[in-house]
Design a protein around this motif. Structure first.
Motif, mmCIF file in Angstrom:
data_model
loop_
_atom_site.group_PDB
_atom_site.id
_atom_site.type_symbol
_atom_site.label_atom_id
_atom_site.label_comp_id
_atom_site.label_asym_id
_atom_site.label_seq_id
_atom_site.Cartn_x
_atom_site.Cartn_y
_atom_site.Cartn_z
ATOM 1 N N PRO A 64 0.556 -1.748 0.386
ATOM 2 C CA PRO A 64 -0.501 0.393 -0.063
ATOM 3 C C PRO A 64 1.163 1.335 0.044
ATOM 4 O O PRO A 64 1.692 1.099 0.158
ATOM 5 N N ASP A 66 -0.523 4.508 -0.408
ATOM 6 C CA ASP A 66 -1.795 5.226 0.192
ATOM 7 C C ASP A 66 -1.969 6.621 0.537
ATOM 8 O O ASP A 66 -1.510 6.496 2.445
ATOM 9 N N GLY A 206 -9.096 -1.688 -4.523
ATOM 10 C CA GLY A 206 -8.882 -0.752 -3.408
ATOM 11 C C GLY A 206 -9.752 -1.808 -2.364
ATOM 12 O O GLY A 206 -10.329 -2.762 -2.692
ATOM 13 N N ILE A 247 -9.153 2.279 2.235
ATOM 14 C CA ILE A 247 -7.561 2.344 1.439
ATOM 15 C C ILE A 247 -7.189 1.501 -0.138
ATOM 16 O O ILE A 247 -7.968 0.475 -0.761
ATOM 17 N N LEU A 248 -6.671 2.269 -0.981
ATOM 18 C CA LEU A 248 -6.944 2.167 -1.976
ATOM 19 C C LEU A 248 -4.811 1.521 -2.165
ATOM 20 O O LEU A 248 -3.809 2.053 -2.025
#
Length: 337
Positions: A64, A66, A206, A247-248
């Motif tokens: 991640p 983001d 996501g 969360i992307l």
């Protein structure tokens, strides 16, 4: 008699610098102003599973990155595997490797995330227009009719995307739309239509964070560029924008998981919401970013206690002066006239 004006100016400047430093750390690094403040964090576990073929295997997994979440702690569990984490500015990945993988294999990645509240993704320079999608002969006429009709009724990239998503999720779909959805997923079709008109758009994977959920999968979203900002579209659920708990995980066309030398690969996510001390969280974040070099909390615990006592002296002096000047209590020693 010497003027005291420079002295007062110097004291005022020190006071302003101290207040500004406290406010900056409170806003930029989330250092709390009051003791006992709590923050919410998320612990996310990713389990990568696959079947080895008795030969060398390499697993590449996206990590991640983001801006809506800060990475507090991350670690991986991979007995017998070599591990390398690439810290690219655009694409962070964990790469596991082994000389021989036989039978069912499982690799684990755990990360603790702290929300930052920065949900908007801003990009001042407009991205280059994407390559126009080339439609198959059987779909070209139907797609062009829908795209040209919606394009004529839109004014911006945002309105064009909004109307396209509405048509894709319309319960009374036209024959042209039904034909296109028979061979394409809703998200893929939405992205292809945007690219057909040169609208900057990219796929996004996501993960919706829900407390105590297990075996969750990533969902497909689309980022559409409009007037300096990327707008998020959830085509499958006919929604625009993002919530606090999304969360992307992966941006763009890069795959989330690549496995070489094995088969039946998949990744599942488990998550848990936790409550942490705001002060401890901010200290950990400052340590990770290397901005804690001149902080009191960088000292050993014994020295921290000493300096905390020293910092109480100005408060004690202020109390004594107040009692001496305002209340009128006689003082002696250091504070005697």
């Amino acid at each position: 008699m010497h003027s005291r004006k420079p002295f007062y100016i110097f004291v005022a400047l020190l006071f302003i610098v101290g207040i500004a430093a406290s406010v900056y750390r409170g806003i930029e690094h989330k250092v709390p102003f009051v003791p006992g403040e709590q923050v919410q964090s998320w612990s996310v576990d990713a389990k990568v599973s696959f079947s080895g073929r008795g030969k060398p295997a390499e697993v590449s997994f996206s990590l991640p990155q983001d801006p809506a979440f800060d990475v507090l702690v991350e670690n991986a569990s991979s007995p017998g595997y070599g591990l390398n984490i690439t810290d690219s500015t655009e694409n962070r990945r964990a790469v596991w490797s082994i000389r021989e993988a036989t039978g069912p294999q499982a690799l684990y990645y755990r990360v603790t995330l702290v929300p930052t509240g920065k949900l908007d993704i801003v990009e001042e320079l407009e991205p280059a227009p994407p390559e126009a999608y080339i439609w198959p002969v059987t779909e070209k006429l139907a797609a062009e009719q829908i795209i040209d009709d919606v394009w004529g009724r839109s004014a911006t990239n945002l309105s064009f995307a909004q109307q396209l998503m509405g048509l894709i999720n319309d319960t009374n779909q036209s024959q042209n739309m039904s034909l296109l959805l028979a061979t394409n997923s809703a998200t893929k079709l939405f992205l292809q239509m945007l690219h057909s008109k040169g609208v900057p758009a990219k796929p996004v994977s996501g993960l919706l964070l829900e407390d105590q959920r297990r075996r969750q999968q990533l969902s497909d979203y689309v980022h559409v560029y409009n007037q300096g900002k990327w707008e998020l579209f959830d085509v499958n659920n006919n929604k625009q924008g993002r919530g606090q708990n999304l969360i992307l995980w992966e941006f763009g066309d890069n795959s989330v998981l690549d496995v070489i030398g094995a088969s039946n690969s998949q990744v599942n996510f488990s998550m848990l919401q936790e409550t942490r001390s705001a002060l401890a969280t901010s200290i950990d974040m400052l340590s990770n970013t290397g901005t804690l070099d001149f902080s009191l909390y960088q000292l050993p615990l014994e020295e921290q206690s000493t300096f905390k006592g020293i910092l109480l002296i100005p408060i004690g002096v202020l109390v004594v002066v107040f009692l001496r000047v305002i209340v009128g209590i006689k003082t002696s020693g250091t504070f005697m006239p």
